[in-house]
Design an enzyme around this catalytic site. Structure first.
Site, PDB file in Angstrom:
ATOM      1  N   PHE A 128     -86.256  -8.789  40.140  1.00  0.00           N
ATOM      2  CA  PHE A 128     -86.165  -9.237  38.946  1.00  0.00           C
ATOM      3  C   PHE A 128     -85.177 -10.159  38.868  1.00  0.00           C
ATOM      4  CE2 PHE A 128     -89.773  -6.788  37.628  1.00  0.00           C
ATOM      5  CZ  PHE A 128     -90.090  -6.710  36.414  1.00  0.00           C
ATOM      6  N   LYS A 178     -82.317 -12.309  49.375  1.00  0.00           N
ATOM      7  CA  LYS A 178     -82.370 -10.812  49.437  1.00  0.00           C
ATOM      8  C   LYS A 178     -83.631 -10.666  50.132  1.00  0.00           C
ATOM      9  CE  LYS A 178     -79.772 -10.279  44.991  1.00  0.00           C
ATOM     10  NZ  LYS A 178     -79.461  -9.247  43.977  1.00  0.00           N
ATOM     11  N   ASP A 186     -72.913  -4.937  38.918  1.00  0.00           N
ATOM     12  CA  ASP A 186     -72.381  -5.484  40.137  1.00  0.00           C
ATOM     13  C   ASP A 186     -71.142  -5.073  40.618  1.00  0.00           C
ATOM     14  OD1 ASP A 186     -74.533  -7.465  40.088  1.00  0.00           O
ATOM     15  OD2 ASP A 186     -73.629  -8.902  39.020  1.00  0.00           O
ATOM     16  N   LYS A 236     -58.686  10.757  30.060  1.00  0.00           N
ATOM     17  CA  LYS A 236     -59.017   9.549  29.228  1.00  0.00           C
ATOM     18  C   LYS A 236     -57.606   8.766  29.022  1.00  0.00           C
ATOM     19  CE  LYS A 236     -59.915   8.175  24.383  1.00  0.00           C
ATOM     20  NZ  LYS A 236     -60.120   9.020  23.026  1.00  0.00           N
ATOM     21  N   LYS A 263     -82.504 -16.319  44.660  1.00  0.00           N
ATOM     22  CA  LYS A 263     -82.140 -14.948  44.815  1.00  0.00           C
ATOM     23  C   LYS A 263     -83.429 -14.370  45.709  1.00  0.00           C
ATOM     24  CE  LYS A 263     -81.757 -10.769  41.999  1.00  0.00           C
ATOM     25  NZ  LYS A 263     -81.568 -10.441  40.526  1.00  0.00           N
ATOM     26  N   ASN A 321     -74.698  -2.342  30.611  1.00  0.00           N
ATOM     27  CA  ASN A 321     -75.369  -3.642  30.003  1.00  0.00           C
ATOM     28  C   ASN A 321     -76.348  -3.171  29.310  1.00  0.00           C
ATOM     29  OD1 ASN A 321     -78.114  -3.305  31.564  1.00  0.00           O
ATOM     30  ND2 ASN A 321     -76.322  -3.434  33.361  1.00  0.00           N
TER      31      ASN A 321
END
Length: 411
Positions: A332, A350, A286, A296, A346, A217
């Site tokens: 976060f 958690k 995730d 490859k 969340k 990301n």
């Protein structure tokens, strides 16, 4: 609510430069302090004048450079420069600090303008010893460093590397960026995390598919690095576990680089028991590939590619399940809709004590930018917004964490 780091504005610093070869770095240190927004008065010892020109320093500083000739001279001595400098200073930095200067400071001698300024000031004093490695290791120098620390001077260990004398070893003056960072730690108006162990995660993770491709990301790690650095300014012992980023390794912090989510999971679980505060600001993938191709992958003859993905461990949830009652866990949440509702869910799922939520669709927040706009949400459900640079937001987040720590102590 906007945040402002006003404590960094126009801080008054006396820069003392003593007579070692590293004195030639004095102009670089002066410019680094100026770029950081500090006002700087420069004081040279007599020996330092052999290595760096007062005229160069005066030109860069935009004001006179103080030398030994100013101390008891007919022209300037009546102005009592050591008292005026001592009263003006919010911080005194001596870089480089020679073995001779270190010995004089420990003995409380006031024969030079710089010595007398240090004796007269109530400001914190930062010493950066720089010398030949054998001189540094001499029992007298070792004793003087110990005694200087006992006298509440902050003595920053020198770096290792090539020395001007041709030796390889410890004794190099740290980079100007390190000196500035130590200055900010000394000038920080809050030391509410002194002695507290803080664990921070930052950056993205890389989940490899084959030797050259991975799932990730756009996280830059800037928010997590700002949190780690700010906690260190405020006195904390900080460990930073970070995925792959292009940021420089932060000074003063135990740095643990990792790549994958599994790497980060193992590092966090290994270190969490030693932390009072755990801040999970990393953008962890995730999912990961169920298997990684050893060579490859080729695209010839393939119009589509199907990947078999499996879930990565939920690090925040695992830490939330394992943490002790006296540990504080901050998470976060990067959301694209229903920011507060999703973040609260969340936090509950958690077992977080606090959650910081930001809207990734906002142009002034989220990945790879220097600013952030977040909502800090507490377990009770109340929240407030912070807007500013990521360092300003980090300061505000840690203010809330500090309040939580104080409530814990008062129970």
């Amino acid at each position: 609510m906007a945040t402002m780091l006003t404590w960094k504005n126009k801080r008054r610093v006396v820069l003392g430069i003593t007579g070692g070869i590293a004195a030639y770095k004095g102009p670089e240190i002066l410019r680094a302090l100026q770029r950081a927004g500090c006002e700087v008065e420069v004081v040279l010892t007599e020996g330092a004048e052999s290595f760096v020109s007062p005229m160069v320093l005066s030109t860069l500083a935009g004001r006179r450079t103080w030398t030994q000739d100013d101390f008891l001279s007919q022209e300037k001595g009546w102005e009592i420069p050591h008292i005026n400098l001592a009263d003006w200073a919010e911080l005194v930095i001596i870089a480089p600090c020679t073995a001779e200067t270190l010995a004089r400071l420990v003995q409380g001698r006031g024969e030079s303008l710089l010595d007398a300024t240090v004796l007269a000031t109530k400001a914190p004093v930062l010493l950066f010893p720089a010398m030949n490695s054998h001189m540094l290791e001499h029992p007298a120098t070792v004793r003087n460093i110990k005694e200087a620390r006992a006298m509440s001077y902050t003595v920053v260990d020198p770096d290792e590397g090539s020395l001007a004398c041709g030796y390889e070893g410890k004794g190099r003056l740290p980079a100007p960026s390190v000196i500035v960072e130590e200055a900010w730690r000394a000038l920080s108006p809050r030391k509410d995390f002194a002695g507290v162990s803080v664990l921070v995660t930052a950056g993205p993770t890389w989940e490899f598919i084959d030797p050259v491709r991975f799932i990730s990301n756009p996280s830059s790690g800037k928010m997590g690095f700002a949190l780690a650095r700010t906690a260190w300014y405020r006195g904390a012992d900080v460990t930073l576990v970070s995925g792959p980023v292009s940021l420089p390794t932060p000074h003063g912090i135990t740095y643990c680089p990792v790549k994958s989510a599994m790497d980060m999971y193992k590092a966090v679980i290994e270190k969490m028991d030693f932390a009072k505060i755990i801040i999970k600001s990393a953008a962890v993938s995730d999912y990961r590939a169920a298997s990684i191709e050893m060579e490859k992958m080729k695209r010839e003859g393939k119009d589509t590619l199907t990947l078999n993905l499996v879930q990565n461990p939920d690090i925040a949830a695992e830490v939330g399940a394992r943490k002790s009652p006296d540990q504080i866990l901050v998470g976060f949440a990067a959301e694209s809709s229903h920011l507060v509702e999703h973040a609260k869910e969340k936090m509950l799922r958690k077992n977080l004590d606090l959650i910081v939520a930001n809207d990734i669709t906002a142009t002034d927040a989220g990945f790879a930018v220097d600013t952030n706009r977040v909502k800090i949400i507490k377990k009770a459900g109340d929240w407030h917004e912070l807007v500013g640079t990521k360092e300003e937001v980090a300061w505000g987040v840690l203010n809330t964490v500090s309040e939580m720590c104080q409530k814990e102590e008062n129970r």
